[in-house]
Design a protein around this motif. Structure first.
Motif, PDB file in Angstrom:
ATOM      1  N   LEU A 107       0.808  -1.222   0.000  1.00 48.78           N
ATOM      2  CA  LEU A 107       0.000   0.000   0.000  1.00 48.78           C
ATOM      3  C   LEU A 107       0.841   1.272   0.000  1.00 48.78           C
ATOM      4  CD1 LEU A 107      -3.039  -0.713   2.359  1.00 48.78           C
ATOM      5  CD2 LEU A 107      -3.061  -0.235  -0.095  1.00 48.78           C
ATOM      6  N   HIS A 108       2.065   1.231   0.532  1.00 47.04           N
ATOM      7  CA  HIS A 108       2.857   2.472   0.585  1.00 47.04           C
ATOM      8  C   HIS A 108       3.284   2.932  -0.802  1.00 47.04           C
ATOM      9  CE1 HIS A 108       6.754   0.563  -0.295  1.00 47.04           C
ATOM     10  NE2 HIS A 108       6.357  -0.438   0.497  1.00 47.04           N
ATOM     11  N   THR A 109       3.095   2.090  -1.825  1.00 44.75           N
ATOM     12  CA  THR A 109       3.435   2.490  -3.194  1.00 44.75           C
ATOM     13  C   THR A 109       2.261   3.140  -3.913  1.00 44.75           C
ATOM     14  OG1 THR A 109       2.842   0.303  -4.051  1.00 44.75           O
ATOM     15  CG2 THR A 109       5.126   0.631  -3.345  1.00 44.75           C
ATOM     16  N   LEU A 110       1.114   3.260  -3.287  1.00 37.23           N
ATOM     17  CA  LEU A 110      -0.067   3.878  -3.888  1.00 37.23           C
ATOM     18  C   LEU A 110      -0.262   5.256  -3.263  1.00 37.23           C
ATOM     19  CD1 LEU A 110      -2.504   3.572  -5.814  1.00 37.23           C
ATOM     20  CD2 LEU A 110      -3.779   2.599  -3.881  1.00 37.23           C
ATOM     21  N   SER A 111      -0.151   6.296  -4.056  1.00 38.23           N
ATOM     22  CA  SER A 111      -0.224   7.662  -3.526  1.00 38.23           C
ATOM     23  C   SER A 111      -1.561   7.949  -2.861  1.00 38.23           C
ATOM     24  CB  SER A 111       0.030   8.675  -4.654  1.00 38.23           C
ATOM     25  OG  SER A 111       1.306   8.499  -5.233  1.00 38.23           O
ATOM     26  N   ALA A 112      -2.665   7.445  -3.427  1.00 37.96           N
ATOM     27  CA  ALA A 112      -3.987   7.734  -2.878  1.00 37.96           C
ATOM     28  C   ALA A 112      -4.200   7.100  -1.515  1.00 37.96           C
ATOM     29  CB  ALA A 112      -5.072   7.248  -3.846  1.00 37.96           C
ATOM     30  N   ALA A 113      -3.379   6.110  -1.118  1.00 33.85           N
ATOM     31  CA  ALA A 113      -3.572   5.417   0.165  1.00 33.85           C
ATOM     32  C   ALA A 113      -2.617   5.893   1.239  1.00 33.85           C
ATOM     33  CB  ALA A 113      -3.404   3.913  -0.037  1.00 33.85           C
ATOM     34  N   ARG A 114      -1.693   6.795   0.928  1.00 30.50           N
ATOM     35  CA  ARG A 114      -0.656   7.140   1.888  1.00 30.50           C
ATOM     36  C   ARG A 114      -1.203   7.788   3.153  1.00 30.50           C
ATOM     37  NH1 ARG A 114       4.480   9.399  -1.711  1.00 30.50           N
ATOM     38  NH2 ARG A 114       5.193   7.319  -2.417  1.00 30.50           N
ATOM     39  N   GLU A 115      -2.215   8.617   3.046  1.00 26.48           N
ATOM     40  CA  GLU A 115      -2.744   9.281   4.240  1.00 26.48           C
ATOM     41  C   GLU A 115      -3.637   8.357   5.075  1.00 26.48           C
ATOM     42  OE1 GLU A 115      -6.669  11.554   2.588  1.00 26.48           O
ATOM     43  OE2 GLU A 115      -4.731  12.493   2.148  1.00 26.48           O
ATOM     44  N   HIS A 116      -3.899   7.161   4.560  1.00 25.86           N
ATOM     45  CA  HIS A 116      -4.746   6.227   5.301  1.00 25.86           C
ATOM     46  C   HIS A 116      -3.999   4.962   5.689  1.00 25.86           C
ATOM     47  CE1 HIS A 116      -7.922   8.832   3.832  1.00 25.86           C
ATOM     48  NE2 HIS A 116      -7.661   8.503   2.578  1.00 25.86           N
TER      49      HIS A 116
END
Length: 467
Positions: free
Chosen positions: A109-118
């Protein structure tokens, strides 16, 4: 669709790397694909429609890595079926992590920009990969984390179009850059100007043009100093004799200009803009060793000296419409009015550097105004009055006339024998080629003024020498 993600990495401590602006790097990538965009830290190329022109995906990737436009920076690349997948694989590659067996479901998940804040909340829910988040109910995922995360996953699984705003190449180069610190002197602008010059080179190569003039402008941080209002901006203009793409030469010229410039106040921004460009033809190579000379070209040296010493100190010869030999040639600045004087390549060899306020010594060969005229290769600065032996002029012995006379009558527009607006006096002369017992061939003339014939006093002058 097939995507390639690129990223430039500069090693720590490599402060001398002139990294072009992100926009310029995008222009460079337009050579390989018309669909180029920036996505976070990665430069993205969509190559499904053009990869076969480069010999396939593997060959295209090798070509991109081989033609790295940033010297001193490491170029990393990764591929994927979507832009998000290619960017995620690039991030894994940079961090040294292995690629998962299943794509895109196995990507962390840390490679997906849209998921970083979650990431923290999703980790507490037991979700570590893209596939685990995509398996959650759509409605609940959108209500809990917003529509952005759900849309990004739909793009990754190719359920939604992967659309972007594509980069395009502008018709005129113009870029600005904020300085990392206030520049107190003009020389401090060069480090940041190198980045813009690198961007200019990329733009010129993509346009297949060479620059003839560009302007570096800087914004002053103060509006008033010691009670004097300052302009908002200051600038210098650099011009070249020929269209060029060689940034080393342009850097030298700009450095010479800035070395002679004083800032009115500290500068905070700089802007580089192209003023004149011309189509640049490909250079012709030669198999002959004498044609492959090393070192700077002559016109580049003349430009650099003009920028360093001043335009009035670097002169080139120019012919004048005057039959008087001493007035048939003049010296003028190689750079006149900010533009280069149009000179044939052979005349460039006669360029001279003079001391302030002085003309170069001697003169070049006279222009061939008459097909049958045999002009000397060297003129004296001023004609020398010859001694007489009876009626024969002498120069290292009595002279023997070989060819002549060649009659010259010029300067008649002068008033009363005074110097005219072009310089010099009325000239009524007969020129001869003569032979001296010791000096060889010389160029002499006899005055034909009415006063000399009335008094019987004939004066002879030496004006030129033959090699």
């Amino acid at each position: 669709m097939h995507w390639i993600a690129l990223q430039w990495l500069v090693e720590p401590g490599a402060d001398d790397v002139a990294m072009p602006t992100p926009e310029a790097l995008g222009w460079w990538a337009l050579r390989y694909s018309p669909h180029v965009t920036w996505l976070d830290e990665g430069l993205m190329l969509e190559v499904s429609a053009c990869e076969r022109l480069w010999g396939g995906r593997a060959q295209l990737m090798r070509q991109l890595l081989h033609e790295n436009p940033v010297a001193g920076a490491l170029l990393r690349g990764a591929q994927g079926a979507t832009s998000l997948e290619a960017l995620a694989r690039l991030r894994l590659f940079v961090r040294g992590e292995k690629r998962p067996a299943e794509l895109p479901a196995g990507l962390p998940l840390h490679t997906l920009s849209a998921a970083r804040e979650h990431l923290d909340l999703l980790a507490r829910m037991g979700c570590q990969t893209w596939g685990e988040v995509a398996a959650l109910p759509r409605g609940g995922l959108a209500r809990r984390f917003g529509a952005g995360l759900r849309n990004a996953l739909d793009i990754a699984w190719q359920l939604r179009p992967d659309s972007h705003a594509w980069l395009s190449l502008p018709d005129v180069f113009e870029q600005k850059l904020e300085l990392p610190a206030l520049a107190e002197s003009a020389g401090e602008l060069m480090w940041s100007a190198n980045r813009l010059l690198s961007a200019l080179q990329i733009w010129l190569r993509m346009r297949q043009r060479g620059v003839r003039a560009f302007e570096l402008q800087w914004t002053l941080d103060l509006r008033r100093v010691n009670g004097v209002d300052l302009p908002r901006t200051e600038q210098v203009v650099v011009r070249t004799a020929q269209p060029v793409q060689d940034m080393a030469h342009l850097r030298r010229l700009l450095s010479e200009k800035l070395a002679l410039t004083t800032l009115g106040a500290p500068a905070s921004w700089i802007r580089l803009r192209s003023l004149e460009t011309d189509p640049l033809a490909g250079a012709s190579a030669s198999f002959l060793p004498e044609d492959n000379r090393k070192g700077d070209k002559l016109h580049e040296m003349v430009e650099r000296l003009s920028a360093r010493l001043g335009p009035q100190q670097v002169l080139v010869p120019a012919t004048r419409a005057d039959h008087r030999p001493e007035q048939a040639q003049d010296w003028q600045p190689a750079l006149r009015g900010g533009s280069f004087t149009a000179i044939a390549p052979s005349k460039m060899q006669d360029a001279a550097v003079s001391a302030p306020g002085r003309k170069p010594r001697g003169a070049a060969a006279l222009p061939d105004r008459q097909p049958d005229a045999l002009y000397p290769g060297w003129l004296l600065r001023e004609p020398v009055l010859l001694a007489m032996e009876g009626e024969r002029p002498c120069y290292h012995g009595p002279l023997r006339k070989l060819v002549g006379p060649q009659r010259v009558e010029a300067g008649w527009w002068s008033h009363g024998g005074q110097e005219d607006g072009e310089g010099g006096h009325l000239a009524v002369r007969d020129y001869y080629i003569a032979e001296s017992p010791e000096a060889g061939l010389v160029w002499i003339y006899r005055e034909r003024s009415a006063a000399s014939f009335a008094t019987g006093e004939v004066r002879w002058y030496l004006q030129g020498l033959y090699a």
